[in-house]
Design an enzyme around this catalytic site. Structure first.
Site, PDB file in Angstrom:
ATOM      1  N   HIS A 308       0.847  -1.191   0.000  1.00 56.12           N
ATOM      2  CA  HIS A 308       0.000   0.000   0.000  1.00 56.12           C
ATOM      3  C   HIS A 308       0.881   1.239   0.000  1.00 56.12           C
ATOM      4  O   HIS A 308       1.924   1.254   0.649  1.00 56.12           O
ATOM      5  CB  HIS A 308      -0.914   0.009   1.237  1.00 56.12           C
ATOM      6  CG  HIS A 308      -2.064   0.930   1.103  1.00 56.12           C
ATOM      7  ND1 HIS A 308      -1.964   2.279   1.377  1.00 56.12           N
ATOM      8  CD2 HIS A 308      -3.335   0.719   0.688  1.00 56.12           C
ATOM      9  CE1 HIS A 308      -3.131   2.848   1.153  1.00 56.12           C
ATOM     10  NE2 HIS A 308      -3.978   1.933   0.729  1.00 56.12           N
ATOM     11  N   ASP A 365      -8.029  -5.270   0.054  1.00 54.97           N
ATOM     12  CA  ASP A 365      -8.522  -6.177  -0.989  1.00 54.97           C
ATOM     13  C   ASP A 365      -8.136  -7.632  -0.757  1.00 54.97           C
ATOM     14  O   ASP A 365      -8.638  -8.515  -1.452  1.00 54.97           O
ATOM     15  CB  ASP A 365      -7.971  -5.730  -2.357  1.00 54.97           C
ATOM     16  CG  ASP A 365      -8.537  -4.383  -2.762  1.00 54.97           C
ATOM     17  OD1 ASP A 365      -9.742  -4.185  -2.574  1.00 54.97           O
ATOM     18  OD2 ASP A 365      -7.771  -3.536  -3.250  1.00 54.97           O
TER      19      ASP A 365
HETATM   20  N1  ACO Z   1       4.101  -7.776  -4.751  1.00 53.12           N
HETATM   21  C1  ACO Z   1       5.435  -7.742  -4.905  1.00 53.12           C
HETATM   22  N2  ACO Z   1       6.216  -6.663  -4.716  1.00 53.12           N
HETATM   23  C2  ACO Z   1       5.590  -5.542  -4.342  1.00 53.12           C
HETATM   24  C3  ACO Z   1       4.185  -5.472  -4.157  1.00 53.12           C
HETATM   25  C4  ACO Z   1       3.436  -6.649  -4.376  1.00 53.12           C
HETATM   26  N3  ACO Z   1       2.124  -6.653  -4.205  1.00 53.12           N
HETATM   27  N4  ACO Z   1       3.845  -4.228  -3.796  1.00 53.12           N
HETATM   28  C5  ACO Z   1       4.982  -3.512  -3.759  1.00 53.12           C
HETATM   29  N5  ACO Z   1       6.042  -4.311  -4.074  1.00 53.12           N
HETATM   30  C6  ACO Z   1       7.475  -3.924  -4.080  1.00 53.12           C
HETATM   31  C7  ACO Z   1       7.823  -3.105  -5.329  1.00 53.12           C
HETATM   32  O1  ACO Z   1       8.251  -3.931  -6.372  1.00 53.12           O
HETATM   33  C8  ACO Z   1       8.919  -2.213  -4.796  1.00 53.12           C
HETATM   34  O2  ACO Z   1      10.087  -2.975  -4.704  1.00 53.12           O
HETATM   35  P1  ACO Z   1      11.546  -2.284  -4.959  1.00 53.12           P
HETATM   36  O3  ACO Z   1      11.697  -1.272  -3.870  1.00 53.12           O
HETATM   37  O4  ACO Z   1      12.513  -3.401  -4.900  1.00 53.12           O
HETATM   38  O5  ACO Z   1      11.453  -1.658  -6.330  1.00 53.12           O
HETATM   39  C9  ACO Z   1       8.470  -1.913  -3.350  1.00 53.12           C
HETATM   40  O6  ACO Z   1       7.685  -3.045  -2.966  1.00 53.12           O
HETATM   41  C10 ACO Z   1       7.641  -0.641  -3.200  1.00 53.12           C
HETATM   42  O7  ACO Z   1       6.517  -0.744  -4.071  1.00 53.12           O
HETATM   43  P2  ACO Z   1       5.971   0.417  -5.001  1.00 53.12           P
HETATM   44  O8  ACO Z   1       5.394  -0.177  -6.232  1.00 53.12           O
HETATM   45  O9  ACO Z   1       7.009   1.477  -5.159  1.00 53.12           O
HETATM   46  O10 ACO Z   1       4.827   1.000  -4.073  1.00 53.12           O
HETATM   47  P3  ACO Z   1       3.655   1.939  -4.536  1.00 53.12           P
HETATM   48  O11 ACO Z   1       3.296   2.731  -3.344  1.00 53.12           O
HETATM   49  O12 ACO Z   1       3.996   2.671  -5.776  1.00 53.12           O
HETATM   50  O13 ACO Z   1       2.470   0.913  -4.926  1.00 53.12           O
HETATM   51  C11 ACO Z   1       0.636  -0.584  -4.711  1.00 53.12           C
HETATM   52  C12 ACO Z   1       1.457   0.548  -4.051  1.00 53.12           C
HETATM   53  C13 ACO Z   1       0.189  -0.140  -6.106  1.00 53.12           C
HETATM   54  C14 ACO Z   1      -0.603  -0.825  -3.867  1.00 53.12           C
HETATM   55  C15 ACO Z   1       1.519  -1.857  -4.798  1.00 53.12           C
HETATM   56  O14 ACO Z   1       1.860  -2.282  -3.492  1.00 53.12           O
HETATM   57  C16 ACO Z   1       0.840  -2.996  -5.570  1.00 53.12           C
HETATM   58  O15 ACO Z   1       0.933  -3.042  -6.792  1.00 53.12           O
HETATM   59  N6  ACO Z   1       0.115  -3.923  -4.858  1.00 53.12           N
HETATM   60  C17 ACO Z   1      -0.617  -4.980  -5.519  1.00 53.12           C
HETATM   61  C18 ACO Z   1      -1.956  -4.458  -6.048  1.00 53.12           C
HETATM   62  C19 ACO Z   1      -2.943  -4.181  -4.930  1.00 53.12           C
HETATM   63  O16 ACO Z   1      -3.150  -4.987  -4.029  1.00 53.12           O
HETATM   64  N7  ACO Z   1      -3.602  -3.004  -5.026  1.00 53.12           N
HETATM   65  C20 ACO Z   1      -4.627  -2.593  -4.060  1.00 53.12           C
HETATM   66  C21 ACO Z   1      -4.105  -1.498  -3.160  1.00 53.12           C
HETATM   67  S1  ACO Z   1      -5.293  -1.036  -1.944  1.00 53.12           S
HETATM   68  C22 ACO Z   1      -6.384  -0.123  -2.825  1.00 53.12           C
HETATM   69  O17 ACO Z   1      -6.086   0.549  -3.762  1.00 53.12           O
HETATM   70  C23 ACO Z   1      -7.748  -0.178  -2.402  1.00 53.12           C
END
Ligand code: ACO
Length: 430
Positions: A308, A365
């Site tokens: 998140h 979610d």
């Molecule tokens: N699985 C694997 N790796 C992940 C995940 C995941 N679900 N989420 C984040 N990471 C990793 C990224 O690859 C990144 O790694 P790095 O530092 O080595 O590059 C690090 O964790 C930080 O992640 P970001 O993508 O920079 O975080 P951001 O804040 O941009 O994204 C998001 C947040 C979109 C929710 C992301 O965690 C994600 O894609 N999650 C899966 C989709 C999801 O569940 N979305 C619902 C969110 S809740 C909502 O909107 C109601």
């Protein structure tokens, strides 16, 4: 930064940036004079460090994993309120008294019908249409019946439009589902509560009486409250962005719905259950193999329902839902192999250095889809349920933005990295 703000050093010049104090959480520095004074802009991909609004609606403490609406803890609201009470709280800033709540509930009943002409609109979609596409299109379409209520500065028109949207959304959502099944559209009933009415329109058939299960009603009420608002997330920021051009409430909310549909936002609840089903149904798949894929930077796969932007701790909504999933399954469905897969996946991820070092925890979610499934909702309706829940938050943010005299049209800058000057070549010479 102290209470006076911060000083930005640019070469041998310095610029004072005034503080924008927060009541709780991160305070801000005001950079609104930066470009005019220094000819530079800030660069913040995904706006992760940028506050786009001052708001009194929702506060999230991402480090502690806490969420409040208008100062009330989400746990208390989910335990003690109806969804319509929470909607009222978000929109008007205080909990309704008995009279106010009754009037509010009555207004929902008065506005729940759709204009009959809209039936043709539903009929025009293909049977396989995703209900999220129908939902946002219908929200825009409804605006065409209420053009006299479009003025974003007319307080009375705003309340009327808010009531209409909230009242009609369950009808639109249920009809988008009926469309996909080919069964007749079911009309709203004024003797039922908001949530009961939605369940009735979703699942009743004209051929026999339909009993609305109180356990399902209660569970759905909690789920809708848990989705009601969440600060400047992608869809809410979209609603504000579109609304900042003084677009009407219906048009702004329709845009927010489209943002919600994406799998990185509200669309994740559908994707989580698809992922859990893949693991449960594939004899060669293990939770470990999916965790390994999520960690592999060459694989676009992400663990859906994990991570998140704001929470660097357990999402409090996911904490409530994890416990709730057990209770609901016990009462309405019995076992669901997907819950066991989810629990294993969570345990493996939380004990893995990759997820621990990045503070990746289950988000709202991760468990909501399993509960929606237990309540009898089809997979493709999950994000629609999120949208019904989030509607009060979208409206409250749109209203707050329009009431704020400092609001300006949203219009970010860019840092241009394209060609500088090219010699034009006429078509016959290219
Ligand atoms: N699985 C694997 N790796 C992940 C995940 C995941 N679900 N989420 C984040 N990471 C990793 C990224 O690859 C990144 O790694 P790095 O530092 O080595 O590059 C690090 O964790 C930080 O992640 P970001 O993508 O920079 O975080 P951001 O804040 O941009 O994204 C998001 C947040 C979109 C929710 C992301 O965690 C994600 O894609 N999650 C899966 C989709 C999801 O569940 N979305 C619902 C969110 S809740 C909502 O909107 C109601």
């Amino acid at each position: 930064m102290d209470e006076h703000g911060a000083t930005l050093q640019i070469g041998d010049r310095s610029l004072e940036l005034p503080a924008v104090p927060a009541h709780q959480g991160n305070s801000g520095v005001d950079i609104s004079k930066l470009r005019a004074a220094e000819g530079i802009v800030t660069f913040d991909p995904g706006f992760a460090n940028t506050a786009s609004a001052q708001s009194t609606i929702t506060y999230i403490d991402g480090t502690a994993g806490k969420l409040t609406h208008r100062g009330y803890a989400i746990e208390e609201l989910a335990n003690s309120c109806s969804f319509l009470e929470v909607a009222y709280l978000l929109l008007f800033g205080h909990l309704p008294n008995k009279n106010q709540l009754e009037q509010w509930q009555d207004s929902m009943k008065r506005h729940s019908l759709l204009n009959e002409e809209l039936k043709r609109f539903f009929n025009a979609f293909p049977k396989r249409a995703h209900p999220m596409a129908i939902l946002s299109s219908a929200t825009n379409a409804i605006s065409t019946f209420y053009e006299e209520y479009h003025d974003p500065q007319d307080e009375e028109a705003i309340v009327q439009s808010a009531q209409r949207l909230l009242a009609k959304m369950p009808t639109v959502a249920a009809w988008s589902y009926k469309k996909s099944t080919g069964f007749p559209y079911i009309y709203p009933r004024n003797d039922l509560s908001y949530v009961e009415n939605f369940l009735h329109m979703m699942f009743a058939l004209p051929t026999e009486p339909y009993h609305v299960d109180p356990v399902i009603t209660k569970a759905l009420n909690v789920l809708l409250i848990l989705h009601a608002d969440h600060g400047q997330n992608c869809s809410t920021a979209t609603v504000r962005f579109v609304g900042s051009s003084q677009a009407n409430l219906f048009a702004s909310v329709a845009a927010g719905m489209n943002a919600l549909w994406g799998p990185l936002h509200g669309g994740a609840n559908q994707k989580v259950v698809e992922m859990l089903s893949d693991i449960a149904n594939d004899p060669d798949a293990t939770t470990e193999s999916y965790i390994a894929r999520a960690k592999d930077k060459n694989d676009p796969f992400r663990l859906m329902g994990f991570g998140h932007r704001v929470y660097k701790n357990y999402d409090p909504r996911a904490r409530i839902l994890k416990k709730f999933a057990d209770d609901v399954l016990d009462r309405v469905k019995g076992d669901d192999p997907l819950l066991e897969v989810a629990q294993q996946l969570e345990e493996t991820a939380l004990n893995d250095e990759y997820f621990a070092s990045r503070n990746l925890y289950p988000n709202v979610d991760f468990y909501s889809g399993i509960i929606f499934r237990a309540l009898g909702f089809p997979l493709r309706m999950f994000t629609v349920l999120f949208a019904i829940g989030r509607l009060p938050g979208w409206i409250a943010n749109w209203k707050e933005m329009n009431e704020d005299p400092t609001t300006r049209i949203a219009r970010p800058r860019q840092i241009y990295i394209g060609e500088e000057s090219r010699k034009f070549v006429p078509l016959h010479q290219r």
